[in-house]
Motif scaffolding. Structure first.
Motif, mmCIF file in Angstrom:
data_model
loop_
_atom_site.group_PDB
_atom_site.id
_atom_site.type_symbol
_atom_site.label_atom_id
_atom_site.label_comp_id
_atom_site.label_asym_id
_atom_site.label_seq_id
_atom_site.Cartn_x
_atom_site.Cartn_y
_atom_site.Cartn_z
ATOM 1 N N VAL A 1 110.963 98.307 -30.273
ATOM 2 C CA VAL A 1 109.642 97.694 -30.138
ATOM 3 C C VAL A 1 109.801 96.189 -29.906
ATOM 4 C CG1 VAL A 1 107.473 97.199 -31.327
ATOM 5 C CG2 VAL A 1 108.535 99.460 -31.537
ATOM 6 N N LEU A 2 109.232 95.700 -28.811
ATOM 7 C CA LEU A 2 109.321 94.267 -28.499
ATOM 8 C C LEU A 2 108.208 93.490 -29.193
ATOM 9 C CD1 LEU A 2 110.071 94.539 -24.666
ATOM 10 C CD2 LEU A 2 111.692 94.097 -26.507
ATOM 11 N N ALA A 3 107.030 94.098 -29.272
ATOM 12 C CA ALA A 3 105.918 93.422 -29.936
ATOM 13 C C ALA A 3 104.950 94.481 -30.425
ATOM 14 C CB ALA A 3 105.212 92.481 -28.960
ATOM 15 N N ALA B 1 101.135 89.167 -28.253
ATOM 16 C CA ALA B 1 101.729 90.501 -28.072
ATOM 17 C C ALA B 1 101.304 91.134 -26.757
ATOM 18 C CB ALA B 1 101.335 91.404 -29.238
ATOM 19 N N MET B 2 100.032 90.925 -26.345
ATOM 20 C CA MET B 2 99.546 91.561 -25.119
ATOM 21 C C MET B 2 99.687 90.647 -23.903
ATOM 22 S SD MET B 2 98.840 94.479 -26.143
ATOM 23 C CE MET B 2 98.270 95.060 -24.581
ATOM 24 N N LEU C 1 99.009 98.899 -31.065
ATOM 25 C CA LEU C 1 99.501 98.619 -29.701
ATOM 26 C C LEU C 1 100.947 98.163 -29.825
ATOM 27 C CD1 LEU C 1 96.395 96.531 -28.604
ATOM 28 C CD2 LEU C 1 96.883 98.872 -27.935
ATOM 29 N N VAL C 2 101.864 98.899 -29.232
ATOM 30 C CA VAL C 2 103.274 98.487 -29.283
ATOM 31 C C VAL C 2 103.818 98.340 -27.876
ATOM 32 C CG1 VAL C 2 103.858 99.439 -31.546
ATOM 33 C CG2 VAL C 2 103.993 100.900 -29.556
ATOM 34 N N ARG C 3 104.477 97.231 -27.641
ATOM 35 C CA ARG C 3 105.168 97.047 -26.359
ATOM 36 C C ARG C 3 106.633 97.378 -26.601
ATOM 37 N NH1 ARG C 3 103.529 94.348 -22.083
ATOM 38 N NH2 ARG C 3 102.067 93.017 -23.225
ATOM 39 N N VAL C 4 107.140 98.339 -25.848
ATOM 40 C CA VAL C 4 108.512 98.798 -26.079
ATOM 41 C C VAL C 4 109.411 98.358 -24.920
ATOM 42 C CG1 VAL C 4 107.827 100.770 -27.468
ATOM 43 C CG2 VAL C 4 108.011 101.009 -24.998
ATOM 44 N N ARG C 5 110.710 98.537 -25.109
ATOM 45 C CA ARG C 5 111.646 98.200 -24.032
ATOM 46 C C ARG C 5 111.367 99.109 -22.841
ATOM 47 N NH1 ARG C 5 115.510 97.440 -28.199
ATOM 48 N NH2 ARG C 5 115.770 95.207 -28.502
#
Lengths: 119, 882
Positions: free
Chosen positions: B566-568, B616-617, B711-715
């Protein structure tokens, strides 16, 4: 050898009823349909297509004859029963009477008050 | 049967019979029909007509069989062998014609099945024609709108309305359902006790609710939808009597519903949801007296059954009379037939769809007829020989009809297979967008329509060639009068029309594709790449004060941020592509240019987001700063606003505003006044197709929420599983209810699905018309070349080279292509202009696009013309002039 009238038995209901209607007098198509419906109390109702299908076959088989339109019957062709048709109608009536008698013998039908057998 | 119908019908009889009895038949039909009407009224008339049609069909069969029995020389088997020889030499043509006709038949059959399922087939309810949907007329007098109903109004109608025999209410519901894998949110419906009785629904298992289930103190019961029963309980019959925990309360399962559409989830304005996901669990509404206390919340949908002899209009008039201004809820009612309620909007597009499919079929048939006509022209000597040997025109026509049977038969089989495949997938594809109240199937009516259309197609395909061979039969008596359609202006106009339609549709589909791509390339105002969403609900019984919610939220954010890959990670109430909260915003008055301005009230979307949402977004700040990291409920209020808000209300950084919802929910525990600390670039939270509207961003720390979107930003390339995120959430709150993980890009694609569907449909029609136009052109050129082969032979005999002949044939092709292209371009320009009124983002048709489409048409036309032109080059003058 040409078919004898007896070979053409049994008649279909429509042919039988049409021949019956023409026994007394020549009639046109509409009058035949009405006569059959009235005589049978509505049990047999011919459609125009059934009538003219049968008429074509009966003309070709010599059971009826075409007559010129009568006065006052504009363009309506009338049809009369032929000798061959009358013979066939009588044979069919006898056949049906015999069949009815067989049914009475087996008490499927009630006995007739008087003998209706073949004279 | 009368008039033109009778005249048309007797043409089915053999000529000899027709000439003998046709006039008498027509006269008796008319007399008997009128007699039947006089004696028994219109019902008797129809009974007579039906009997007559049956008898006539027998007459047609009898007369034709008698005629054919007299003609033993050309038996059916001989005709069959001739057909086999004829088609055996042209397998490509058989395959091509079957494919084209089969595709057109498929389109018409599928369109019929869908229209039948939407508009015509009986709903699976008792006396469905008497069922109505009832709504309340709410809003200001000048703009009354039909919408949901209050409990008070429903109870009032139930007690006093006489035109409606039964009334039943239904409302939306959501349940936290315990599963083996934790808690999940399931959508369902609350209904009054006689809801199913009103509809006449028979359960698939167990029983449905009765009025006794809606009284005070009744045991808690639930009825399962067929889909939920299958997915959760694998269709186990013994499920009846089991206990299901819904939102912490035990409910006894009493029944399973049949797999049919049922009214559920009413939404404003006066709409009923189609999605089966909204009607998985059914529970009873509160008792009538409790419902009657609700005089202000419009939450219910109502269905009713009209009393015998009543109509929706009379029921509507009665509900109008029952409304009184001194009642707690003074609104009147609107009554709509249930089917109209569901399909009113879809009716016109459905008819257009079916009409378009039939037009495609008709054009395909005409093209095939033209090709067959050309084939007959090239076989004219064969038919002349057969005529000389004694075959009548009827005999030749019969041979042509038999020759069409393999094409029509193969096309019909293809259509049956394709239609079945398409119809089994169409419900799942269109189920939530098209009101498919019953599932479309290739059932009896659809098969009957397919058979009828196939029969008609066979007649149309052979009618033109039959006319030609019948004329051939009359040549002996009427001289050498050539009958040829090669110069028929109607057919030429048809071909040009097809080319025009193809050019216009191809151009319009390019415009649609361009606009589709334009929208796809729009900047949403944040970076949605590799962002995944998981909706969660914290149990409200445990999270009753802001501090506990904020604490759980902080833990969640921390743990999610530390999760592998998870990046953010951030949280928000609505995910970035939805907006469900409109709030009243009061701009606090301030001094401006030496003048004191008062408070100003306005409305804006409320975006409730975690403090790190902007980072994050990757949302973009155009002024000011983001939320302070340590912002808490008790601190001074901070909000961000978007550019649209600033543009509309002129509020800038530093301006204070009040929001109505935070204090309304949490009271003094949260701030009452907020200061604008930053301005965000507009985010397209209403979807990429819609412009942004004014929005205020408030922190979840100052307006805590139990319903959140993670909300998760992943690789890149790594998709988090539901289990991964579930484990993290469970570690913080084991009782949290979880949805499923969805990619933000997939959500956005889902929002654009209607446009995707429309683009694909128009594209498919464009491709279809292009093929049709090419076939039409091929047919026309084949006809022209065949009809002129003697002229060509004469020219060759007089010294014309094959090159000159081919050039002349190509010129014949060029004229309709040019005309069709010019007309199509004009039509497309008009269409694009009209389209921009509906789709503002639709691009204009550029000269380059026009040139490309024109080139495509030239290539398609050249391909279609290739075979006829080569045929003209190979004309053997010696043979033709022999």
């Amino acid at each position: 050898m040409p078919p004898t009238p007896v070979d053409q038995l049994p008649l279909t209901i429509s042919v039988f009823q049409i021949l019956l209607s023409l026994v007394d007098r020549p009639q046109h198509g509409y009058a035949i349909i009405h006569d059959v419906a009235e005589r049978t109390g509505g049990d047999v109702r011919l459609t125009a297509s059934t009538l003219y299908g049968a008429v074509a076959r009966m003309l070709d088989g010599g059971l009826i004859e075409e007559r010129a339109p009568a006065d006052g019957q504009e363009r309506r062709r009338t049809y009369a029963i032929s000798r061959r048709g009358r013979v066939l109608l009588t044979e069919e009536a006898h056949r049906l009477a015999r069949a009815a008698q067989w049914a009475r013998d087996k008490q499927v039908l009630p006995a007739a008050p008087k003998s209706g057998g073949r004279r | 049967m009368t008039g033109w119908v009778a005249r048309f019908a007797i043409r089915f009889l053999p000529r000899t019979y027709r000439e003998r009895f046709g006039e008498d038949l027509r006269r008796e039909w008319s007399s008997l029909r009128l007699q039947a009407r006089r004696d028994w009224g219109w019902r008797g008339e129809w009974r007579y007509v039906i009997r007559e049609v049956g008898a006539f069909a027998r007459l047609v069969c009898d007369t034709h069989s008698a005629r054919w029995a007299d003609e033993p020389r050309w038996s059916w088997s001989a005709d069959g062998r001739a057909t086999w020889r004829h088609l055996g030499h042209r397998p490509g043509r058989l395959a091509g014609a079957s494919l084209m006709l089969g595709t057109a038949l498929t389109a018409a059959t599928v369109a019929f099945a869908v229209v039948d399922a939407v508009l015509w087939r009986d709903l699976p309810f008792r006396d469905a024609d008497r069922l109505v949907a009832v709504w309340e007329q709410t809003g200001p007098i000048e703009a009354r709108q039909a919408g949901r109903v209050t409990g008070y109004r429903f109870v009032d109608w139930t007690e006093r309305a006489t035109t409606l025999q039964d009334l039943a209410a239904f409302g939306a519901a959501g349940f936290q359902v315990e599963t083996g894998d934790g808690v999940a949110t399931v959508r369902g419906v609350r209904v009054s006790g006689h809801f199913f009785e009103t509809l006449g629904v028979v359960p698939a298992a167990g029983r449905v609710f009765t009025r006794a289930d809606q009284v005070v103190g009744a045991p808690r019961v639930v009825v399962l939808s067929h889909g939920y029963w299958q997915s959760r309980f694998a269709g186990r019959a013994a499920v009846i009597g089991d206990t299901l925990i819904l939102s912490g309360q035990a409910h006894t399962i009493i029944g399973v519903l049949p797999d049919v559409w049922l009214p559920s989830w009413p939404v404003n304005p006066a709409t009923i949801q189609l999605d089966p996901a909204h009607r998985q669990l059914w529970v009873p509404l509160p008792p009538g007296p409790t419902l009657a206390q609700n005089t202000g919340s419009h939450l219910l949908g109502v269905i009713g059954r009209l009393a015998p002899g009543q109509s929706a209009e009379t029921a509507g008039q009665e509900l109008e009379r029952l409304a009184a201004s001194d009642q707690p809820d003074p609104h009147a009612g609107v009554v709509r037939p249930l089917r109209d309620q569901m399909v009113l909007q879809a009716r016109a597009p459905m008819y257009v769809l079916f009409g378009a499919a039939c037009c495609v079929l008709l054009v395909a048939c005409l093209n095939l007829a033209a090709i067959d006509f050309a084939s007959v022209e090239s076989r004219i000597e064969e038919f002349r020989v057969r005529t000389a040997l004694g075959a009548g025109s009827g005999r030749l026509a019969r041979q042509l009809l038999i020759e069409s049977i393999p094409v029509v038969g193969a096309a019909t089989m293809l259509a049956v297979g394709l239609s079945h495949v398409i119809l089994t997938t169409v419900s799942a594809t269109l189920g939530t967008r098209v009101p498919l109240l019953t599932a479309p199937h290739l059932d009896g009516p659809a098969m009957a329509v397919l058979a009828t259309l196939a029969g008609l197609a066979g007649c149309i395909i052979t009618a033109w060639p039959i006319r030609r061979v019948r004329a051939l039969g009359r040549l002996h008596t009427h001289g050498d009068r050539r009958v040829s359609a090669s110069n028929s202006p109607v057919f030429r106009a048809l071909v040009i029309g097809q080319l025009t339609g193809a050019v216009a549709l191809v151009l319009l589909s390019t415009v649609l594709v361009q606009s589709f791509m334009t929208i796809g390339a729009r900047d949403p105002g944040f970076d949605p790449a590799d962002v995944h969403v998981l909706e969660i609900s914290l149990p409200r019984v445990r999270y009753t004060v802001p501090a506990t919610i904020v604490s759980a939220e902080k833990q969640l954010q921390e743990r999610l941020g530390a999760a592998p890959g998870v990046l953010a990670a951030t949280l928000s109430h609505d995910h970035p592509f939805e907006a469900n909260w409109l709030d009243v915003v009061t701009l606090v008055g301030q001094e401006s240019l030496g003048v004191m301005q008062g408070d100003a009230r306005t409305q804006a979307h409320l975006r409730i987001v975690a403090p790190n949402y902007v980072e994050a977004m990757s949302a973009r700040l155009v002024d000011g700063r983001s939320f302070a990291p340590g912002v808490e409920p008790g601190h001074d209020g901070q909000v961000l606003v978007n550019e649209a808000f600033v543009q509309r209300d002129g509020a800038n950084v530093g301006r204070q505003l009040r929001l109505s919802s935070p204090r309304g929910t949490w009271g003094a525990a949260v701030p009452g006044t907020f200061t604008i600390v930053g301005i965000l670039q507009d985010e397209r939270f209403l979807g990429l197709e819609t412009e942004s509207e004014p929005a205020v961003y408030v922190s979840t720390r100052q307006f805590p929420q139990t319903d959140l979107s993670i909300l998760v930003r992943v690789r890149a390339g790594r998709t988090p599983t539901t289990a991964d995120l579930r484990a993290v959430v469970r570690a913080v709150e084991p009782q949290a209810s979880l949805g499923t993980v969805r990619a933000l890009s997939a959500i956005e694609a889902g929002q654009r699905a209607p446009r995707t569907l429309m683009t694909m449909l128009i594209g498919a029609f464009a491709a279809g018309t292009l093929v049709l136009a090419a076939t039409g052109l091929y047919a026309m050129l084949t006809l022209l070349v065949t009809a002129r082969r003697r002229d060509i032979a004469v020219r060759i005999a007089l010294g014309a080279t094959p090159r000159v002949i081919a050039r002349q044939a190509a010129w014949l092709a060029g004229m309709p292509i040019a005309a069709g292209t010019v007309l199509g371009l004009s039509l497309a320009a008009l269409g694009a202009w009209a389209m921009r009124a509906v789709l503002p983002e639709a691009s204009t048709i550029t000269p380059a696009t026009m040139a490309i489409v024109a080139a495509v048409m030239m290539v398609a036309g050249a391909c279609a013309a290739l075979v006829p032109v080569r045929r003209s080059r190979r004309t053997d003058a010696a043979v033709l002039l022999r």
